[in-house]
Structure formats: structure tokens, C-alpha cells
Write a protein that holds these residues in place. Structure first.
Motif: not given
Ligand SMILES: [Zn+2]
Ligand SMILES: [Zn+2]
Length: 349
Positions: A41, A43, A63-64, A89, A159, A339
Motif C-alpha cells: 500500500c 501508506s 496491512h493487506e 489495517c 485496505c 497493486r
Molecule cells: Zn493501506
């Protein structure tokens, strides 16, 4: 305490590399997950670079998370050994405040625990995320994965999926609504898929001519090139809802002009100052500018079930864990469709 392999950055300017980390021994309501895949991500990159000023090192992003249950605590009732599960997340919250009671754990009044970079209540220090071979999570924060989907491509739903699904549901997007998705990246490509599956007339709004074709392949009915003021003018005051996924500060005024009276544009990307907003753009037709952050656990499960029913996954490019530093650079250059997902087998050998 069990040790597992992970990839971590020791400082904001350091590359990620392999380290060994601890995972806690299981409590009664804990699930231990062998991680199969983890999405990358934007993030993760912001956090590693300390762009939000709260980074703790070594940082293990991710967090995925998709994995298989390998161990359960004595009180776990929802999951069994071998189940395919996901973690997004968050890994914990107080479970008792009004936000938690209303299934919005991301806004827990006592602070939810993020999957990485939050205070670790059990081991001290900070939480360490999914760029690792295993994780321990309390069962309330573990999600079931629909059996019919390609699980590699499910990872980003945890996410990017919930971030875009939640506002579309909250603002009650329905069949026939004219919905704009601004920005075509990890978030925007999921926004198109969801809006189209909800039956909306889905319009991609992008600066890039090149992205138009891809937007249609993903499910958009039409495309507006936002740099073309004639096109923007032709669609003024016509949208029922706009999901704005632009990840940086920008001028929102041209997009507000597209909304119908009494409708909303929701921001999900830009966690930073915006350029000046002209009050007239809100006042003259009672328009709303709003924001939204991921979604609660209940809604995340609902989103995954919706994806199972409508056969929705993310468009992914698979990488090995060892390629993560190159992948970060490519995400920063918007060079991914849409992604990266890490095959965690590459870290296990
Ligand atoms: Zn994320
Ligand atoms: Zn709470």
C-alpha cells in the motif's frame, strides 16, 4: 516467544531488509496466521519514510494480509486450522467505546491498534506488519476470505478495497446514479469496480488520456479528461457522488463544480493540506466535501462477501519479498497496475 522472518527498514532513509522478529504466544482469543500474500500500500511507503511524523523503527509495513490459520487460542470460535483468512489495517481496539460498539473500530475513542507502527499492548514496543512470514491477531480482527476468488488478488481489498467500498456504501450509491471516480491508481481502480458493480453510471475523471482505455476495461462507462475545461464544463452540476482518490494535496474546486445540488465529494487519498477551497462551490448548491478512512471490521467482511458475490478482485503484479525496495520506487513513480502483492513464499525459503 516464536521468532519469524520479516522485512524491515531501520530508518527512514534505509532500504528494507530481512530481520527476525517476535510474535506473541497465543492468548485465548488469538489466531496465528501463516502469511501467504501481502499487498504493498502507498501508506507503507509514507510510514517507512516517516511522512506522517510518527514512524517507529525498525518498521515492518504491510496491512493487506492473506494467510492460513495455523494455530488458535482456546476461546476462538470463528476460525479453524487451515482456514483462509485476511487481516487489514487494524489488529485491535477497545471494543467497548461508542465507535467500537457501532462497528467503526478505526475511530475507536481509546485508539485502535494499527497493524504496524502502533503501540503493541502485549509485547511492548510497536506493532509489526505483514511483510513477514506469520502474524498473531485477536479473532475479532480476522476476516473470512470468499473461497471463489483468486486469493493473491484479494490481498489489496483489505485496505484499497474497504477504503473505496465504505464511502460508496455510506453515501448510498445505487443503480443509475452518476458516480465519478477521480484518480486511477490502487484506490481508483477499486472505486471503478465497486461503483460499476453497484449499478452506477461510472465515470473515470483523470488527467491522463492514456488511462482512459484502462478505466473502461475496469468497468467505467465513460471518461472525463480533467485538464480539458470544455469536457469539465459539459458535466457541471451532474454527478450524484464523487470519490476522490488523488493521493496528494490538490485543487478540489474543479471537481466540486461537477456535483449536483445536495451531493457529496468524498476524499480518501489526500491526507494533507488542500489548496484553497472556494466557498461558493459549496454554498451555491449546498454541496458537501467529506472524507472517509478505511471501514470497520463488520463492513470489511461485508465488502469481502460483496467481492465474492460479484467476482471482484484487485489487478495485481506479484513480486518476491526481496524486490520490495524496487517496488516502493515504482509505486512512488505510479508505475504499477494497480497493486504489488508480495508472494511470502519467497521469504520462507
Ligand atoms: Zn493501506
Ligand atoms: Zn473503542
Amino acid at each position: 516467544m516464536p521468532q519469524v522472518k520479516a522485512y524491515a527498514a531501520a530508518a527512514s532513509d534505509a532500504d528494507l531488509k530481512e530481520i527476525s522478529i517476535e510474535r506473541r504466544d497465543l492468548h485465548d482469543n488469538d489466531v496465528k496466521i501463516d502469511i501467504l500474500y501481502c499487498g504493498v500500500c502507498h501508506s507503507d511507503i509514507h510510514a517507512k519514510l516517516n511522512d506522517w511524523g510518527n514512524a517507529k523503527y525498525p518498521i515492518v509495513p504491510g496491512h493487506e494480509i492473506i494467510g492460513k490459520v495455523t494455530q488458535i487460542g482456546s476461546n476462538v470460535s470463528k476460525y479453524n486450522l487451515g482456514d483462509l483468512v485476511g487481516v487489514g489495517c487494524m489488529v485491535d481496539s477497545c471494543q467497548t467505546c461508542s465507535a467500537c460498539e457501532e462497528d467503526m473500530e478505526m475511530w475507536c475513542e481509546n485508539g485502535s491498534t494499527s497493524t504496524y507502527n502502533s503501540k503493541d499492548k502485549f509485547l511492548g514496543g510497536h506493532t509489526l506488519g505483514g511483510y513477514s512470514t506469520a502474524i498473531v491477531v485477536r479473532e475479532e480482527f480476522v476476516l473470512s476470505i470468499p473461497q471463489n476468488l483468486d486469493i493473491k488478488a484479494v490481498a489489496p481489498l483489505l485496505c484499497a478495497g474497504i477504503t473505496t467500498y465504505s464511502p460508496l456504501k455510506h453515501w448510498k450509491v445505487k443503480k443509475g446514479d452518476k458516480v465519478g471516480i477521480v484518480g486511477l491508481g490502487g484506490l481508483g481502480h477499486m472505486g471503478i469496480k465497486f461503483a460499476a458493480a453497484m449499478g452506477a453510471e461510472t465515470v473515470m475523471i483523470t488527467t491522463s488520456e492514456e488511462k482512459a482505455k484502462d478505466a473502461k476495461r475496469l468497468g467505467a462507462n465513460s471518461v472525463i479528461i480533467s485538464k480539458d475545461s470544455e469536457q469539465m464544463k459539459a458535466h457541471a452540476n451532474s454527478f450524484d457522488f464523487i470519490l476522490n482518490t488523488i493521493p496528494v494535496g490538490h485543487d478540489v474546486n474543479p471537481y466540486l463544480a461537477l456535483l449536483k445540488r445536495d451531493t457529496t465529494m468524498c476524499l480518501v487519498g489526500a491526507i494533507e493540506p488542500l489548496e484553497n477551497i472556494h466557498g461558493a462551490n459549496l454554498i451555491l448548491r449546498r454541496k458537501n466535501l467529506a472524507g472517509s478512512l478505511i471501514g470497520g471490521i463488520k463492513e470489511t467482511q461485508e465488502m469481502l462477501d460483496f467481492c465474492g458475490k460479484h467476482d471482484i478482485v484487485s489487478d495485481v503484479e506479484m513480486i518476491n519479498m526481496q524486490e520490495i525496495n524496487t517496488a516502493f520506487a515504482r509505486v512512488q513513480g505510479s508505475d504499477v497496475k494497480y497493486r504489488f502483492v508480495i508472494d511470502m513464499e519467497s521469504l520462507k525459503n
